[in-house]
Scaffold this motif. Structure first.
Motif, short mmCIF file in Angstrom:
data_model
loop_
_atom_site.label_atom_id
_atom_site.label_comp_id
_atom_site.label_asym_id
_atom_site.label_seq_id
_atom_site.Cartn_x
_atom_site.Cartn_y
_atom_site.Cartn_z
N MET A 108 0.87 -1.32 -0.01
CA MET A 108 0.05 0.07 -0.10
C MET A 108 1.01 1.32 -0.03
O MET A 108 0.82 2.33 -0.71
CB MET A 108 -0.95 0.18 1.13
CG MET A 108 -2.23 -0.94 1.01
SD MET A 108 -3.20 -0.97 2.73
CE MET A 108 -3.91 0.62 2.34
N VAL A 109 2.07 1.39 0.85
CA VAL A 109 2.53 2.55 0.96
C VAL A 109 3.45 2.74 -0.40
O VAL A 109 3.68 3.82 -0.91
CB VAL A 109 3.54 2.30 2.18
CG1 VAL A 109 4.66 3.40 2.05
CG2 VAL A 109 2.83 2.45 3.35
N SER A 112 1.09 3.80 -3.34
CA SER A 112 0.35 5.02 -3.00
C SER A 112 1.34 6.14 -3.69
O SER A 112 0.95 7.27 -4.08
CB SER A 112 0.07 5.27 -1.81
OG SER A 112 1.11 5.52 -0.76
N GLY A 113 2.74 5.95 -3.53
CA GLY A 113 3.65 7.13 -4.06
C GLY A 113 4.08 8.08 -3.23
O GLY A 113 3.16 8.69 -2.33
N ASN C 281 2.66 10.17 1.99
CA ASN C 281 1.39 10.52 1.55
C ASN C 281 0.40 10.37 2.88
O ASN C 281 -0.10 9.33 3.19
CB ASN C 281 1.10 9.07 0.62
CG ASN C 281 -0.27 9.50 -0.10
OD1 ASN C 281 -1.07 10.12 0.36
ND2 ASN C 281 -0.27 8.66 -1.39
N THR C 284 -3.19 8.22 2.68
CA THR C 284 -2.82 6.53 2.50
C THR C 284 -2.60 6.12 3.96
O THR C 284 -3.27 5.24 4.53
CB THR C 284 -1.85 5.96 1.65
OG1 THR C 284 -1.85 6.91 0.42
CG2 THR C 284 -1.99 4.74 1.43
N VAL C 285 -1.48 6.54 4.43
CA VAL C 285 -1.07 6.06 5.93
C VAL C 285 -1.98 6.46 6.74
O VAL C 285 -2.43 5.69 7.88
CB VAL C 285 0.16 6.84 6.10
CG1 VAL C 285 0.90 6.55 7.49
CG2 VAL C 285 1.34 6.49 5.27
N ILE C 288 -4.64 3.92 6.82
CA ILE C 288 -4.07 2.61 7.20
C ILE C 288 -4.38 2.56 8.79
O ILE C 288 -4.90 1.74 9.31
CB ILE C 288 -2.66 2.38 6.94
CG1 ILE C 288 -2.65 2.11 5.37
CG2 ILE C 288 -2.08 1.22 7.81
CD1 ILE C 288 -1.15 2.02 4.65
#
Lengths: 113, 115, 521
Positions: A108-109, A112-113, C281, C284-285, C288
């Motif tokens: 995921m990390v 995602s960029g 980012n 996203t994190v 999570i």
């Protein structure tokens, strides 16, 4: 004022809450103390009514923890059975979960960029 | 290419360790799996400090102009090895206690705590 | 020499010294070991409070080891720090206060609770080492040093979890499981440290934070650090060790294990906010961490409802409550790059999450201590076998009610204040998250009603005729936590304004963190 916590869309104050509870509580106690007319002491009204069954002794009437929320767990069997099965208690599975989640998060990390 | 060889070894070490942790059923083998991962990480650290053709980082004996390997990763690795010994000893002694009470080292048997 | 400059190291050094003194003292006088431990931890508590006052009035402190002056972070004109240092800001000292209170209360409670066990000198020695490990994780400004303290805390806690393993199998099993998972996590942390060192040639948190580029390697390091630190904090689905370890450890140790897992949670927030900050980012994190939070909250509480072992039930609640912290801070992280949303609700959400850490340590500690009190008098952890204990253990009952009301988020206790902050701010981010959080809170109340009913209510059972109230020092330990809970509940604004808000700001503002070490850059 002391005890006023801003939450962004309102405020919270335990002191005000306690004052309100005391006011409402005293009203409730006042109404309760006025009493109920149809109640008579030392009649069958004092006895517990268990759907016609005989009353058990006090020591036997205690409900164990396993019996509480029986209906809840029975109704949600489809949710609980796999969940309990997931908690195997096997150390291989414990480390397996960590590795799997680590890989998922790495992907995921990374994506995602 | 040959310079990257230690990193390949690191990946193999850690991969084998993870495989052992996930699929081996013996508590002692799981302890070995932890040690394998630990060795992989230690090798990774020590490789980071390596410089080609460099000498040990001892200032008093170094000829001038000679490149030295980095001392910090070596200090890190040494600390990590010491901690690793403590960890391994603890895992093995706890495994011993488990064997005393359960009479087995099979992970499928050692799961009275579950659910 | 001004001793007040050396407070940061004294907080760690005094328990460390005492940890090695205790076995020696134990040779002469068995009884003095507990007293010495309590004494050392009370000194540590006082020093932590002194340091907290200093940090909150003056600003973040750095303590450099081996330098001519403890505040000399950059010796002889270097551009980057080379020495190991402690770097304590408002967030670090916030966690430090939790550790100091919890370990002091744990030591006081242990005085009588552990009396009949043998090997008490080792017990107290390990308890002090666990405290050292926690303080170190919260104070350190150096990545490798963090790994070392993480391992100190893990090793000490494993030995304490399996402390009763001589006579019983289950504690040994729990200790084994915890040791394996925590070794994996510590080694992954070490691997991430290696990645940072390979790229930037430094190990200092602040120095790495000032040069971090979020390259491919940094992403790998982040992807390794997030799951392993979340695992140590007990995030679902890597939470399975939590009920095992929490239920088998002695009650005061369980309370300290909660604080230890929160130290890992703190490290996760430190990595995400202070080390990477907006370079990562954030959306996203952030998501999570929010998903970790949702899973932990919901699965934790539903598993808790069906438990029969009182400490296992509470352990699942610990998982569930950790979810609230993940949720609050995760929402703050998700909007980190968006200043408008951050000011509108992000900071409030983080305040709720961070405030919940302290509240949780206090009320969950109290609940575990009451579970320990029940175990102390009845000799069982099985809820099916308990009943009617409110007749004979009046103080314990009152403390349990306080703790249960606080964890269920009933006003006016402290759990309500932090949960309210989370609900109202998370609602603006995504209403569904807030609704799930409320449902979880209701289920929490439901399962504590079950515990209250089956352990305390009902007729006096014949097998518990002889049960008395627990001894005075255990009541004192529980009373301390209850007073803190009630105080936090009545005056949440004082705590949020003076302790939590600075902590949140020190997480969000990365420049303030790096500036402490590298000067005004």
């Amino acid at each position: 004022m002391l005890g006023l916590l801003e939450t962004g869309s309102g405020f919270w104050s335990a002191i005000i809450w306690i004052v309100v509870v005391l006011v409402i509580g005293s009203i409730v106690i006042y109404i309760r103390n006025k009493g109920e007319d149809s109640y008579k002491k030392n009649t069958e009204q004092d006895k517990p009514f268990i759907s016609g069954n005989p009353e058990k002794s006090k020591e036997e009437s205690h409900l164990g923890a396993s019996h509480i929320y029986w209906g809840f767990t029975e109704a949600l069997k489809g949710y609980y059975n796999p969940l309990v099965k997931m908690h195997t208690g096997n150390i291989n599975d414990y480390s397996g979960w960590i590795i799997v989640i680590t890989v998922i998060i790495l992907i995921m990390v990374g994506v995602s960029g | 290419m040959i310079g990257n060889f230690p990193y390949v070894a690191v990946v193999i070490f850690i991969g084998l360790g993870i495989y052992t942790l996930m699929f081996k059923k013996n508590l002692i083998k799981i302890a070995i799996g932890v040690v394998l991962i630990e060795n992989g990480v230690n090798l990774f650290l020590i490789t980071l400090g390596y410089r080609k053709g460099a000498i040990a980082p001892i200032y008093t004996q170094a000829p001038s102009g000679q490149a030295m390997v980095l001392p910090t990763p070596q200090a890190l690795t040494l600390t990590s090895i010491v901690i690793g010994i403590a960890t391994t000893a603890l895992i093995l002694s706890v495994a011993m206690m488990i064997y005393k009470h359960y009479g087995t080292l099979d992970t499928d048997q050692v799961r009275r705590l579950r659910g | 020499m001004n001793l007040s400059n050396h407070i940061p190291i004294l907080i760690v050094a005094i328990p460390l010294l005492a940890a090695f003194l205790v076995p020696l003292i134990g040779r002469i006088n068995k009884k003095a070991t507990g007293t010495l431990t309590t004494l050392a931890l009370s000194v540590s508590l006082i020093l932590t409070i002194t340091l907290a006052v200093k940090i909150l009035t003056v600003g973040p402190q750095a303590y450099v080891f081996g330098a001519t002056s403890p505040s000399l972070t950059l010796p002889s004109g270097l551009k980057f720090p080379i020495r190991i240092m402690f770097q304590i800001d408002a967030m670090g000292i916030f966690m430090g206060l939790i550790t100091a209170v919890v370990s002091f209360v744990g030591a006081v409670y242990s005085l009588v609770f552990m009396k009949q066990h043998s090997g008490l000198d080792k017990y107290y020695s390990l308890l002090l080492l666990l405290t050292v490990g926690m303080f170190g994780m919260e104070f350190t400004g150096d990545m490798f040093n963090f790994f070392v303290f993480l391992e100190i805390a893990s090793i000490a806690s494993v030995a304490l979890i399996s402390f009763r393993g001589i006579d019983l199998g289950e504690p040994a099993e729990a200790g084994f499981k915890y040791m394996v998972v925590s070794s994996i996590s510590a080694l992954m942390v070490l691997f991430a440290v290696g990645i940072f060192y390979g790229q930037y040639d430094i190990l200092n948190f602040a120095a790495i934070a000032s040069v971090i580029k979020y390259s491919q390697l940094d992403k790998i390091a982040l992807g390794l650090l997030i799951p392993v630190l979340a695992m140590k904090a007990g995030a679902v689905p890597m939470h399975m060790w939590t009920p095992d370890a929490y239920s088998e450890a002695p009650a005061p140790i369980t309370m300290m294990l909660v604080a230890t897992s929160q130290a890992s949670l703190y490290a996760l927030f430190r990595v995400v906010f202070s080390l990477y900050n907006i370079s990562l980012n954030a959306l996203t994190v952030g998501w999570i961490i929010i998903i970790f939070g949702l899973l932990s909250m919901f699965i934790g509480v539903t598993m808790a409802i069906i438990q029969k072992d009182i400490k296992r039930l509470m352990a699942y609640h610990a998982v569930s409550q950790t979810g609230y912290m993940f949720l609050g801070v995760g929402v703050g992280l998700a909007v980190l790059a968006n200043p408008v949303a951050l000011n509108q609700y992000g900071i409030t959400a983080m305040e709720g999450g961070i405030f919940h850490i302290m509240n949780h340590a206090m009320y969950k500690g109290l609940l575990f201590l009451t579970a320990g009190a029940l175990f102390f008098r009845t000799g069982t952890k099985n809820l099916d076998k308990m009943g009617g204990l409110a007749h004979s253990m009046k103080y314990t009952t009152i403390f349990f009610i306080i703790g249960a009301a606080a964890i269920a988020g009933l006003p006016p206790f402290n759990g309500f204040a932090s949960k309210l902050l989370i609900y109202e701010s998370v609602y603006k981010f995504n209403p569904l998250l807030s609704i799930i959080a409320m449902v979880v809170s209701i289920l929490t109340l439901a399962s504590f009603v079950k515990v209250f009913h089956s352990a305390f209510l009902g007729p006096k059972l014949p097998q518990f005729k002889e049960v008395k109230e627990v001894p005075r020092s255990m009541v004192f330990a529980m009373a301390v936590l209850s007073c803190i809970i009630i105080f936090f509940g009545l005056f949440p604004d004082l705590i949020v304004k003076n302790l939590v808000h600075p902590a949140v700001m020190s997480l969000i503002e990365q420049l303030q963190y790096t500036g402490t070490v590298l000067g005004g850059m």
